[in-house]
Motif scaffolding. Structure first.
Motif, PDB file in Angstrom:
ATOM      1  N   ILE A 332      27.802  22.981 -19.068  1.00  0.00           N
ATOM      2  CA  ILE A 332      27.741  22.429 -17.716  1.00  0.00           C
ATOM      3  C   ILE A 332      26.597  21.445 -17.563  1.00  0.00           C
ATOM      4  O   ILE A 332      25.467  21.706 -17.954  1.00  0.00           O
ATOM      5  CB  ILE A 332      27.588  23.574 -16.691  1.00  0.00           C
ATOM      6  N   ASP A 333      26.917  20.310 -16.984  1.00  0.00           N
ATOM      7  CA  ASP A 333      25.966  19.223 -16.821  1.00  0.00           C
ATOM      8  C   ASP A 333      25.634  19.022 -15.357  1.00  0.00           C
ATOM      9  O   ASP A 333      25.367  17.918 -14.920  1.00  0.00           O
ATOM     10  CB  ASP A 333      26.609  17.925 -17.365  1.00  0.00           C
ATOM     11  N   HIS A 334      25.691  20.077 -14.577  1.00  0.00           N
ATOM     12  CA  HIS A 334      25.636  19.905 -13.142  1.00  0.00           C
ATOM     13  C   HIS A 334      25.217  21.200 -12.471  1.00  0.00           C
ATOM     14  O   HIS A 334      25.398  22.280 -13.018  1.00  0.00           O
ATOM     15  CB  HIS A 334      27.028  19.513 -12.644  1.00  0.00           C
ATOM     16  N   ASN A 335      24.673  21.126 -11.252  1.00  0.00           N
ATOM     17  CA  ASN A 335      24.297  22.328 -10.510  1.00  0.00           C
ATOM     18  C   ASN A 335      25.215  22.658  -9.357  1.00  0.00           C
ATOM     19  O   ASN A 335      25.418  23.812  -9.015  1.00  0.00           O
ATOM     20  CB  ASN A 335      22.883  22.153  -9.912  1.00  0.00           C
ATOM     21  N   ASP A 336      25.795  21.609  -8.791  1.00  0.00           N
ATOM     22  CA  ASP A 336      26.538  21.769  -7.558  1.00  0.00           C
ATOM     23  C   ASP A 336      27.980  22.192  -7.852  1.00  0.00           C
ATOM     24  O   ASP A 336      28.923  21.413  -7.701  1.00  0.00           O
ATOM     25  CB  ASP A 336      26.504  20.430  -6.802  1.00  0.00           C
ATOM     26  N   LEU A 337      28.156  23.419  -8.302  1.00  0.00           N
ATOM     27  CA  LEU A 337      29.499  23.846  -8.688  1.00  0.00           C
ATOM     28  C   LEU A 337      29.538  25.363  -8.789  1.00  0.00           C
ATOM     29  O   LEU A 337      28.509  26.036  -8.673  1.00  0.00           O
ATOM     30  CB  LEU A 337      29.895  23.248 -10.039  1.00  0.00           C
ATOM     31  N   ARG A 338      30.724  25.887  -8.996  1.00  0.00           N
ATOM     32  CA  ARG A 338      30.879  27.307  -9.227  1.00  0.00           C
ATOM     33  C   ARG A 338      31.689  27.523 -10.504  1.00  0.00           C
ATOM     34  O   ARG A 338      32.832  27.074 -10.601  1.00  0.00           O
ATOM     35  CB  ARG A 338      31.599  27.958  -8.045  1.00  0.00           C
ATOM     36  N   CYS A 339      31.076  28.161 -11.484  1.00  0.00           N
ATOM     37  CA  CYS A 339      31.754  28.421 -12.744  1.00  0.00           C
ATOM     38  C   CYS A 339      31.532  29.870 -13.125  1.00  0.00           C
ATOM     39  O   CYS A 339      30.395  30.313 -13.202  1.00  0.00           O
ATOM     40  CB  CYS A 339      31.163  27.569 -13.861  1.00  0.00           C
ATOM     41  N   THR A 340      32.598  30.591 -13.368  1.00  0.00           N
ATOM     42  CA  THR A 340      32.412  31.973 -13.801  1.00  0.00           C
ATOM     43  C   THR A 340      33.380  32.274 -14.933  1.00  0.00           C
ATOM     44  O   THR A 340      34.457  31.679 -15.027  1.00  0.00           O
ATOM     45  CB  THR A 340      32.678  32.972 -12.656  1.00  0.00           C
ATOM     46  N   HIS A 341      32.963  33.175 -15.781  1.00  0.00           N
ATOM     47  CA  HIS A 341      33.914  33.649 -16.790  1.00  0.00           C
ATOM     48  C   HIS A 341      33.722  35.133 -16.991  1.00  0.00           C
ATOM     49  O   HIS A 341      32.660  35.691 -16.729  1.00  0.00           O
ATOM     50  CB  HIS A 341      33.792  32.872 -18.095  1.00  0.00           C
ATOM     51  N   GLY A 342      34.797  35.769 -17.403  1.00  0.00           N
ATOM     52  CA  GLY A 342      34.736  37.200 -17.634  1.00  0.00           C
ATOM     53  C   GLY A 342      35.618  37.538 -18.811  1.00  0.00           C
ATOM     54  O   GLY A 342      36.607  36.857 -19.068  1.00  0.00           O
ATOM     55  N   SER A 343      35.229  38.565 -19.530  1.00  0.00           N
ATOM     56  CA  SER A 343      36.031  38.949 -20.673  1.00  0.00           C
ATOM     57  C   SER A 343      35.949  40.454 -20.842  1.00  0.00           C
ATOM     58  O   SER A 343      34.889  41.055 -20.703  1.00  0.00           O
ATOM     59  CB  SER A 343      35.518  38.194 -21.896  1.00  0.00           C
ATOM     60  N   THR A 344      37.093  41.075 -21.058  1.00  0.00           N
ATOM     61  CA  THR A 344      37.093  42.512 -21.345  1.00  0.00           C
ATOM     62  C   THR A 344      37.938  42.752 -22.588  1.00  0.00           C
ATOM     63  O   THR A 344      39.010  42.177 -22.749  1.00  0.00           O
ATOM     64  CB  THR A 344      37.688  43.352 -20.198  1.00  0.00           C
ATOM     65  N   THR A 345      37.440  43.567 -23.469  1.00  0.00           N
ATOM     66  CA  THR A 345      38.177  43.936 -24.670  1.00  0.00           C
ATOM     67  C   THR A 345      37.982  45.427 -24.863  1.00  0.00           C
ATOM     68  O   THR A 345      36.851  45.905 -24.883  1.00  0.00           O
ATOM     69  CB  THR A 345      37.648  43.174 -25.892  1.00  0.00           C
ATOM     70  N   GLY A 346      39.064  46.159 -24.961  1.00  0.00           N
ATOM     71  CA  GLY A 346      38.907  47.593 -25.152  1.00  0.00           C
ATOM     72  C   GLY A 346      40.208  48.278 -25.480  1.00  0.00           C
ATOM     73  O   GLY A 346      41.272  47.657 -25.493  1.00  0.00           O
ATOM     74  N   MET A 347      40.086  49.572 -25.762  1.00  0.00           N
ATOM     75  CA  MET A 347      41.266  50.381 -26.033  1.00  0.00           C
ATOM     76  C   MET A 347      41.961  50.659 -24.703  1.00  0.00           C
ATOM     77  O   MET A 347      41.377  50.489 -23.632  1.00  0.00           O
ATOM     78  CB  MET A 347      40.877  51.727 -26.659  1.00  0.00           C
ATOM     79  N   VAL A 348      43.185  51.140 -24.773  1.00  0.00           N
ATOM     80  CA  VAL A 348      43.889  51.560 -23.575  1.00  0.00           C
ATOM     81  C   VAL A 348      43.142  52.758 -22.994  1.00  0.00           C
ATOM     82  O   VAL A 348      42.682  53.633 -23.729  1.00  0.00           O
ATOM     83  CB  VAL A 348      45.339  51.956 -23.926  1.00  0.00           C
ATOM     84  N   ASP A 349      42.985  52.787 -21.683  1.00  0.00           N
ATOM     85  CA  ASP A 349      42.282  53.877 -21.014  1.00  0.00           C
ATOM     86  C   ASP A 349      42.994  55.209 -21.286  1.00  0.00           C
ATOM     87  O   ASP A 349      44.159  55.385 -20.913  1.00  0.00           O
ATOM     88  CB  ASP A 349      42.264  53.570 -19.506  1.00  0.00           C
TER      89      ASP A 349
END
Lengths: 402, 258
Positions: A332-349
């Motif tokens: 990211i080359d900027h401040n005026d923004l909204r960026c999010t990421h999420g990641s989940t990796t797992g076995m079946v509950d």
């Protein structure tokens, strides 16, 4: 019906020659190339497959009820195209397409990409006319029916011209092992809405490399869904460049790996204009000794103020020995923004599995149902005619023995 | 007739003893209530009957007629005809109620070599949903996801009505329910009542037993059934509290030793 003419401009030959030149100086990717760190060349038996002859155009076919236009390409019949509307046209490249391809030349440093452009296979161009509103999707069906050990390089330019509204489905199928090295060059014009579903269901003796680049003009909306089911090994890259303000990119993906399947996917959400939105949701399930790699990147240039970008990757690992790597990145080359990421990796509950078992489902059945549930929201977003067949294919793959 | 016989059942969780020798029978044609204070092991018993992997049986046995239930997998117990209505049903995102119930019914019929009549199934499901005064849209909602406490409990009862088990254990199905939801849940259990159905209602309170009147009542305390009786036992317990049970049946307070 739109005719497919066979006159080709000289620059396409130049493009090919330049690419062949590049190959001389560009080695195969190695572990030192960041994007190739998790996929070894030894998984890709390039030399065991032979280049194929270009696909001839044979004749028009007939679109069926689910589609407004159908293009079919296979190793036996060649290419056919039929459209119910003048608003969808299939042709070879023309002079006006030149900048669109020359731009790519400076961007990509990958031997497979140069091999692709250096291959003799011709580039098809599909146009959705300005202001066209298609009620049914366009189908582009590529299929390898019986010729063994062929290397194929389908190359397609798609232009959704300004103000158009259309859906398109690209299906990649094969009955025999094939090495498919494909390129898509997509442009989504100003104010247009374009939904593309790319389904890879090649035979499990097949290999798939893909380099796809999309550009969006202002106010456009582009939805891309990757359904990555078949093949032995896949290495794909999809880059969407938002070049105009107030544009929107929605990316979704489903991938499954079983047996020893290996699927490495790169997705780039590149914001180069203000006030644009992108949203990516990729979901996978791996089992047996299967492995998936998801490399997602949100990139925002300094022009990209007020960008709103989201990237999510969810993986189910169904047994020990299977593996899913999730590598979300922000640049990211900027401040005026909204960026999010999420990641989940797992076995079946295990509590979910237990609950379903108390209703009579076996451990395996329970895991199939829970995994299908993971993909449901993406399946529900597909064109109506694809939902049941894709759900069926996904379920079969989750159930099948390695 | 089907009898679920629990004999001198002792069990622990992570090395901590919870059940200290339970003897109990659940029979078709009979509704039993199992009452007791918090921590007496009621829910543990329910989970052990169904085969939850977290609990370890250390002694004793459970028999479904002549079948040793403890040797069966969870899904095999369910296919025999055992059902547990969970106190805290889990959410399964992406799996609709309609699809889940269809699959559950299919595996039950497959075990008997039969096939599901889909239109019959949908008709029955819609009628059961009406019976429980639920919205028909429940069919398309993801299983328990975003359901209120009362909706989750009604969902458990909908599953009961759909799967038609021979013996069902209700693990504090009444907890957290308002009076309307309690009435509906009880209506569902009462509809199952008959010569081919047996139930064990686990509860703290008399409340649900005013709607589903038990044929037999067991009181559990510190991992044991301390007394059993008829419906009037519920009333006595409600009036005198669990201290009465302790005094009446001479239970000594023993420190829990791990």
């Amino acid at each position: 019906m739109s005719p497919v003419t066979q006159t080709r401009p000289a620059w396409t030959q130049e493009l090919r020659e330049n690419s062949l030149q590049k190959i001389q100086h560009q080695g195969w990717p190695t572990k030192k190339d960041e994007e190739w760190r998790r996929t070894l060349m030894s998984r890709l038996p390039w030399d065991h497959f032979q280049p194929a002859q270009p696909t001839p155009f044979i004749a028009g076919g007939t679109p069926d009820g689910d589609y407004s236009a159908i293009a079919k390409i296979n190793d036996i019949d060649g290419l056919s195209f039929a459209s119910l509307t003048e608003k969808v046209r299939l042709r070879w490249l023309e002079e006006s397409d030149r900048p669109r391809w020359e731009k790519l030349l400076d961007r990509v440093e990958d031997r497979f990409f140069w091999e692709q452009l250096g291959d003799s296979e011709e580039t098809l161009a599909l146009d959705i006319s300005q202001g066209a509103v298609l009620e049914k999707p366009i189908l582009f069906h590529w299929n390898q029916l019986e010729k063994l050990h062929q290397r194929r390089s389908p190359r397609l330019q798609i232009q959704a011209h300004p103000g158009s509204i259309a859906e398109m489905v690209i299906k990649l199928d094969s009955r025999v092992g094939v090495f498919l090295n494909s390129v898509l060059n997509i442009s989504v014009g100003e104010g247009s809405v374009f939904k593309l579903t790319l389904i890879q269901a090649l035979s499990e003796e097949s290999y798939w490399i893909d380099h796809s680049y999309a550009e969006q003009a202002r106010g456009s909306s582009f939805h891309f869904t990757l359904i990555n089911l078949g093949a032995d090994t896949t290495k794909t890259k999809f880059v969407d460049s938002i070049k105009g303000d107030h544009a929107e990119f929605q990316a979704k993906g489903i991938y499954l790996c079983h047996g020893k399947q290996h699927k490495d996917m790169r997705l780039v959400q590149h914001h180069q204009a203000p006030e644009s939105l992108s949203n990516a949701l990729f979901k996978g399930a791996v089992r047996d000794r299967g492995r998936s790699v998801f490399q997602g990147l949100i990139e925002v240039d300094k022009e990209g103020h007020k960008t709103d970008a989201y990237l999510s990757n969810k993986n189910l690992v169904l047994n020990d020995g299977a593996r899913a790597d999730s590598l979300p990145q922000l640049k990211i080359d900027h401040n005026d923004l909204r960026c999010t990421h999420g990641s989940t990796t797992g076995m079946v509950d295990p509590e979910q599995v237990h609950y379903l078992q108390t209703r009579g489902l076996s451990d395996r059945e329970a895991k199939v149902l829970i995994s299908l549930g993971l993909f449901q929201e993406i399946i529900d977003s597909l064109p109506a005619s694809l939902r049941l067949p894709i759900e069926g294919q996904v379920e079969t793959l989750l159930r099948s023995d390695a | 007739m089907t009898v679920l016989r629990i004999e001198n059942l002792k069990a622990e969780i992570e090395g901590k003893p919870i059940l200290r020798g339970i003897d109990l029978e659940i029979k078709t044609g009979e509704i039993a209530a199992l009452m007791g204070p918090n921590g007496s092991g009621k829910s543990t018993l329910a989970h052990i009957l169904m085969g939850h992997p977290r609990y370890t049986v250390t002694e004793g046995g459970v028999f479904w007629n002549d079948v040793n239930l403890l040797e069966l997998e969870v899904h095999e117990r369910a296919r025999l005809g055992l059902f547990l209505a969970f106190q805290y049903p889990v959410e399964i995102p992406g799996v609709t109620v309609g699809k889940f119930l269809k699959r559950a019914l299919e595996v039950k019929l497959e075990a008997k070599g039969e096939k599901l009549n889909v239109s019959q199934y949908i008709k029955q499901l819609r009628s059961d949903i009406d019976f429980l005064e639920m919205d028909q849209n429940f069919i398309n909602r993801y299983l328990n996801e975003g359901f209120s406490g009362g909706e989750k409990k009604r969902m458990e009862i909908l599953q009961l009505l759909t799967l038609q088990p021979q013996i069902a254990v209700f693990d504090e199905t009444d907890s957290g329910l308002d009076i309307d939801a309690l009435r509906l849940v009880s209506k569902g259990i009462n509809r199952m009542r008959g010569p081919d159905f047996g139930g064990l209602i686990i509860t703290h309170y008399q409340r649900i037993l005013n709607y589903v009147r038990p044929d037999v009542v067991h009181i559990m305390y510190k991992g044991k059934i301390v007394t059993s009786g008829r419906e009037d036992l519920v009333q006595t317990l409600e009036e005198k509290g669990y201290d009465w049970v302790k005094a009446r049946y001479g239970i000594e307070e023993v420190a829990d030793v791990g």
